[in-house]
Design a protein around this motif. Structure first.
Motif, PDB file in Angstrom:
ATOM      1  N   SER A 138       0.312  34.084  38.627  1.00 28.76           N
ATOM      2  CA  SER A 138       0.812  32.774  38.221  1.00 28.76           C
ATOM      3  C   SER A 138       2.269  32.621  38.643  1.00 28.76           C
ATOM      4  CB  SER A 138       0.672  32.563  36.716  1.00 28.76           C
ATOM      5  OG  SER A 138       1.490  33.463  36.000  1.00 28.76           O
ATOM      6  N   ASP A 139       2.632  31.379  38.847  1.00 24.77           N
ATOM      7  CA  ASP A 139       4.009  30.963  39.078  1.00 24.77           C
ATOM      8  C   ASP A 139       4.362  30.033  37.931  1.00 24.77           C
ATOM      9  OD1 ASP A 139       5.073  31.964  41.652  1.00 24.77           O
ATOM     10  OD2 ASP A 139       3.447  30.813  42.566  1.00 24.77           O
ATOM     11  N   SER A 140       5.499  30.283  37.281  1.00 21.65           N
ATOM     12  CA  SER A 140       5.997  29.407  36.218  1.00 21.65           C
ATOM     13  C   SER A 140       7.312  28.797  36.684  1.00 21.65           C
ATOM     14  CB  SER A 140       6.229  30.197  34.930  1.00 21.65           C
ATOM     15  OG  SER A 140       5.017  30.764  34.478  1.00 21.65           O
ATOM     16  N   PHE A 141       7.352  27.485  36.683  1.00 21.24           N
ATOM     17  CA  PHE A 141       8.509  26.742  37.159  1.00 21.24           C
ATOM     18  C   PHE A 141       9.113  25.974  35.989  1.00 21.24           C
ATOM     19  CE2 PHE A 141       5.361  27.033  40.533  1.00 21.24           C
ATOM     20  CZ  PHE A 141       6.087  27.562  41.585  1.00 21.24           C
ATOM     21  N   TYR A 142      10.422  26.086  35.813  1.00 16.30           N
ATOM     22  CA  TYR A 142      11.122  25.411  34.723  1.00 16.30           C
ATOM     23  C   TYR A 142      12.124  24.434  35.332  1.00 16.30           C
ATOM     24  CZ  TYR A 142       9.139  29.265  32.074  1.00 16.30           C
ATOM     25  OH  TYR A 142       8.276  30.168  31.516  1.00 16.30           O
ATOM     26  N   PHE A 143      12.070  23.201  34.865  1.00 19.63           N
ATOM     27  CA  PHE A 143      12.921  22.135  35.389  1.00 19.63           C
ATOM     28  C   PHE A 143      13.745  21.517  34.267  1.00 19.63           C
ATOM     29  CE2 PHE A 143       9.290  22.334  38.227  1.00 19.63           C
ATOM     30  CZ  PHE A 143       9.839  22.147  39.482  1.00 19.63           C
ATOM     31  N   VAL A 144      14.965  21.096  34.602  1.00 22.31           N
ATOM     32  CA  VAL A 144      15.793  20.260  33.740  1.00 22.31           C
ATOM     33  C   VAL A 144      16.136  19.030  34.567  1.00 22.31           C
ATOM     34  CG1 VAL A 144      18.015  20.027  32.571  1.00 22.31           C
ATOM     35  CG2 VAL A 144      16.707  22.157  32.355  1.00 22.31           C
ATOM     36  N   ASP A 145      15.757  17.858  34.070  1.00 16.39           N
ATOM     37  CA  ASP A 145      15.950  16.610  34.826  1.00 16.39           C
ATOM     38  C   ASP A 145      15.427  16.727  36.255  1.00 16.39           C
ATOM     39  OD1 ASP A 145      16.909  14.860  32.937  1.00 16.39           O
ATOM     40  OD2 ASP A 145      19.008  15.426  33.250  1.00 16.39           O
ATOM     41  N   GLU A 187      13.341  41.432  40.181  1.00 17.52           N
ATOM     42  CA  GLU A 187      12.408  42.230  39.380  1.00 17.52           C
ATOM     43  C   GLU A 187      12.389  41.780  37.923  1.00 17.52           C
ATOM     44  OE1 GLU A 187      10.067  44.367  40.479  1.00 17.52           O
ATOM     45  OE2 GLU A 187      10.798  43.655  42.410  1.00 17.52           O
ATOM     46  N   LEU A 188      13.491  41.209  37.459  1.00 13.93           N
ATOM     47  CA  LEU A 188      13.553  40.732  36.075  1.00 13.93           C
ATOM     48  C   LEU A 188      12.740  39.464  35.871  1.00 13.93           C
ATOM     49  CD1 LEU A 188      17.354  41.293  35.433  1.00 13.93           C
ATOM     50  CD2 LEU A 188      15.445  42.738  34.688  1.00 13.93           C
ATOM     51  N   ARG A 189      12.303  38.848  36.956  1.00 11.49           N
ATOM     52  CA  ARG A 189      11.540  37.596  36.861  1.00 11.49           C
ATOM     53  C   ARG A 189      10.061  37.803  37.127  1.00 11.49           C
ATOM     54  NH1 ARG A 189      14.540  33.051  40.125  1.00 11.49           N
ATOM     55  NH2 ARG A 189      14.595  34.510  41.847  1.00 11.49           N
ATOM     56  N   LYS A 190       9.633  39.045  37.196  1.00  6.56           N
ATOM     57  CA  LYS A 190       8.225  39.383  37.418  1.00  6.56           C
ATOM     58  C   LYS A 190       7.708  40.151  36.216  1.00  6.56           C
ATOM     59  CE  LYS A 190       8.802  40.230  42.370  1.00  6.56           C
ATOM     60  NZ  LYS A 190       8.723  41.285  43.390  1.00  6.56           N
ATOM     61  N   ILE A 191       6.466  39.894  35.876  1.00  5.54           N
ATOM     62  CA  ILE A 191       5.823  40.664  34.806  1.00  5.54           C
ATOM     63  C   ILE A 191       4.383  40.927  35.215  1.00  5.54           C
ATOM     64  CG2 ILE A 191       5.148  38.626  33.463  1.00  5.54           C
ATOM     65  CD1 ILE A 191       5.785  40.429  30.935  1.00  5.54           C
ATOM     66  N   SER A 192       3.892  42.099  34.842  1.00  4.99           N
ATOM     67  CA  SER A 192       2.492  42.456  35.066  1.00  4.99           C
ATOM     68  C   SER A 192       1.843  42.619  33.704  1.00  4.99           C
ATOM     69  CB  SER A 192       2.380  43.764  35.846  1.00  4.99           C
ATOM     70  OG  SER A 192       2.899  43.616  37.128  1.00  4.99           O
ATOM     71  N   ASN A 198       9.519  32.096  37.527  1.00  2.00           N
ATOM     72  CA  ASN A 198       9.027  33.428  37.187  1.00  2.00           C
ATOM     73  C   ASN A 198       7.631  33.612  37.762  1.00  2.00           C
ATOM     74  OD1 ASN A 198      11.343  33.950  35.691  1.00  2.00           O
ATOM     75  ND2 ASN A 198      10.442  33.168  33.805  1.00  2.00           N
ATOM     76  N   LYS A 199       7.269  34.878  37.982  1.00  2.00           N
ATOM     77  CA  LYS A 199       5.951  35.210  38.527  1.00  2.00           C
ATOM     78  C   LYS A 199       5.274  36.234  37.626  1.00  2.00           C
ATOM     79  CE  LYS A 199       6.399  34.756  43.446  1.00  2.00           C
ATOM     80  NZ  LYS A 199       5.207  34.011  43.387  1.00  2.00           N
ATOM     81  N   ALA A 200       3.951  36.177  37.559  1.00  2.00           N
ATOM     82  CA  ALA A 200       3.194  37.150  36.785  1.00  2.00           C
ATOM     83  C   ALA A 200       1.945  37.542  37.568  1.00  2.00           C
ATOM     84  CB  ALA A 200       2.792  36.578  35.428  1.00  2.00           C
TER      85      ALA A 200
END
Length: 185
Positions: free
Chosen positions: A163-170, A72-77, A177-179
Motif C-alpha cells: 500500500s501507498d498512503s498519501f497525506y495532503f494539507v490543502d 526506512e522510517l516511512r516503510k513498514i512490513s 508512507n509505504k507498507a
C-alpha cells in the motif's frame, strides 16, 4: 532537500495510480504539520487488536523535530494472520498532534495493491485541525471481497500485497508512507 513534493502530486493524480509507486513522492521534511503518536489496527467485528504502537509521550517540541529521517522510517512490513483476509471490516485508530499553526483540509488517500494491481482505494478527509491539538482519527475500512483462490494466492505471495498512503494539507502532499503485508497460517 526541498520541503516540496518530488513531483507535483495532487490528490487527483494519486487516485489514478494503478500500481505502487517506485519511490517516495515527497521528502520527510515536507511534513511540518502533524506528528503521529499512536496507531492501532483492529478487526471491527471482534474488536481484537492486530497491530498497535504508541509513543511514550504526546509532548512534541515543534521547533526541535528532526525532519531529516531516512526513507526506512516511512516503510513498514506487517504480518497478519491469514484470517485477516476474511474480515468484513478493519478499523484503524490514528492519534496525531497538530502543529501550532493548525491545518485545514487534511486528507489521506490509501491505495492497496496485490501483485501491482489495485485492489482497494480509500479516501478520508479530516477537515480543520485546531492548532496545537491532539486528535484521534478512527477509520473503518470495508474489506474487498476475496474468493478462496485469491486469499490463498495472497498467503502464498508474501510482501506482494502493498500500500501507498498519501497525506495532503490543502491538496499539497506532505507525507507518503509505504507498507507491505504478509499473511501467516
Amino acid at each position: 532537500m526541498s520541503r516540496r513534493a518530488v513531483v507535483d502530486v495532487t490528490p487527483d493524480a494519486v487516485l489514478k495510480f494503478n500500481k505502487p509507486t517506485e519511490k517516495f513522492l515527497c521528502p520527510v521534511s515536507a511534513n511540518t504539520f502533524i506528528e503521529f503518536l499512536e496507531f492501532r489496527i483492529r478487526d471491527v467485528e471482534s474488536n481484537r487488536a492486530m497491530f498497535e504502537v504508541k509513543r511514550p509521550s504526546h509532548e512534541i517540541d515543534w521547533n526541535a523535530r528532526d525532519l531529516s529521517g531516512s526513507d526506512e522510517l516511512r516503510k513498514i512490513s506487517y504480518t497478519f494472520p491469514a484470517e485477516f483476509l476474511s474480515y468484513k471490516a478493519i478499523g484503524t485508530t490514528l492519534v496525531f498532534a497538530v502543529c501550532p499553526a493548525g491545518i485545514k483540509n487534511f486528507r489521506m488517500i490509501e491505495r492497496h495493491y496485490f501483485k501491482n494491481r489495485l485492489i482497494k482505494s480509500f479516501d478520508f478527509t479530516f477537515g480543520f485541525c485546531i492548532p496545537g491539538s491532539v486528535n484521534t482519527w478512527e477509520s473503518v475500512y470495508t474489506m474487498p471481497p476475496l474468493d478462496s483462490d485469491q486469499i490463498q494466492e495472497m498467503i502464498d505471495s508474501p510482501d506482494q500485497t502493498m500500500s501507498d498512503s498519501f497525506y495532503f494539507v490543502d491538496d499539497e502532499l506532505i507525507m507518503h508512507n509505504k507498507a507491505s503485508y504478509r499473511y501467516s497460517t
